[in-house]
Design a protein around this motif. Structure first.
Motif, mmCIF file in Angstrom:
data_model
loop_
_atom_site.group_PDB
_atom_site.id
_atom_site.type_symbol
_atom_site.label_atom_id
_atom_site.label_comp_id
_atom_site.label_asym_id
_atom_site.label_seq_id
_atom_site.Cartn_x
_atom_site.Cartn_y
_atom_site.Cartn_z
ATOM 1 N N ASP A 187 44.320 39.902 44.847
ATOM 2 C CA ASP A 187 44.198 39.456 43.457
ATOM 3 C C ASP A 187 42.801 39.741 42.906
ATOM 4 O O ASP A 187 42.650 40.167 41.757
ATOM 5 C CB ASP A 187 44.498 37.957 43.340
ATOM 6 N N LEU A 188 41.786 39.517 43.741
ATOM 7 C CA LEU A 188 40.409 39.780 43.322
ATOM 8 C C LEU A 188 40.197 41.269 43.057
ATOM 9 O O LEU A 188 39.574 41.648 42.055
ATOM 10 C CB LEU A 188 39.422 39.288 44.383
ATOM 11 N N ILE B 106 42.423 43.478 42.154
ATOM 12 C CA ILE B 106 43.119 43.822 40.912
ATOM 13 C C ILE B 106 42.324 43.335 39.709
ATOM 14 O O ILE B 106 42.190 44.057 38.710
ATOM 15 C CB ILE B 106 44.549 43.243 40.917
ATOM 16 N N ALA B 107 41.779 42.131 39.785
ATOM 17 C CA ALA B 107 40.987 41.592 38.678
ATOM 18 C C ALA B 107 39.739 42.448 38.446
ATOM 19 O O ALA B 107 39.377 42.735 37.296
ATOM 20 C CB ALA B 107 40.603 40.147 38.956
ATOM 21 N N ARG B 108 39.084 42.867 39.528
ATOM 22 C CA ARG B 108 37.891 43.721 39.385
ATOM 23 C C ARG B 108 38.256 45.063 38.748
ATOM 24 O O ARG B 108 37.546 45.560 37.884
ATOM 25 C CB ARG B 108 37.240 43.957 40.744
ATOM 26 N N TYR B 109 39.363 45.649 39.194
ATOM 27 C CA TYR B 109 39.806 46.921 38.616
ATOM 28 C C TYR B 109 40.118 46.739 37.131
ATOM 29 O O TYR B 109 39.710 47.547 36.292
ATOM 30 C CB TYR B 109 41.041 47.453 39.346
ATOM 31 N N SER B 110 40.824 45.678 36.797
ATOM 32 C CA SER B 110 41.175 45.421 35.389
ATOM 33 C C SER B 110 39.922 45.265 34.541
ATOM 34 O O SER B 110 39.852 45.784 33.415
ATOM 35 C CB SER B 110 42.044 44.174 35.275
ATOM 36 N N LEU B 111 38.933 44.576 35.059
ATOM 37 C CA LEU B 111 37.672 44.403 34.332
ATOM 38 C C LEU B 111 36.981 45.748 34.132
ATOM 39 O O LEU B 111 36.545 46.060 33.017
ATOM 40 C CB LEU B 111 36.743 43.439 35.082
ATOM 41 N N GLU C 41 38.809 47.647 31.481
ATOM 42 C CA GLU C 41 38.526 47.104 30.148
ATOM 43 C C GLU C 41 37.127 47.487 29.669
ATOM 44 O O GLU C 41 36.909 47.673 28.476
ATOM 45 C CB GLU C 41 38.666 45.584 30.143
#
Length: 86
Positions: A51-52, A54-59, A62
């Motif tokens: 999850d972390l 994926i969140a880093r990639y999404s950030l 963005e």
């Protein structure tokens, strides 16, 4: 390494009853339960790590820090587009 597992009287009775019912030792059942708990804990940690990531990639996406390379260009950069036999 030896460990001592301290149980409440009620938990010890439950463990004793299960050991008697399954015709196994209390130690064997306790080891199995501890192993299952640790494996489940490892899976939860791995899920959180995913999850972390994926969140880093999404950030990064963005923020515009993610760029894509065409397949042919990536193959060329990796030296994978050479004809066979070279």
């Amino acid at each position: 390494m030896a460990m001592t597992l301290r149980l409440s009287e009620a938990d010890d009775r439950l463990l004793s009853d299960r050991a008697r019912t399954e015709n196994r030792s209390k130690q064997e059942i306790a080891r199995e339960a501890i192993r299952a708990y640790l494996n489940d804990h490892d899976r939860r940690v791995e899920d959180l790590e995913d999850d972390l990531a994926i969140a880093r990639y999404s950030l990064r996406r963005e923020l515009g820090e993610v760029s894509y390379t065409p397949h042919a260009e990536a193959r060329r950069a990796l030296g994978l587009d050479r004809p066979l036999g070279e």
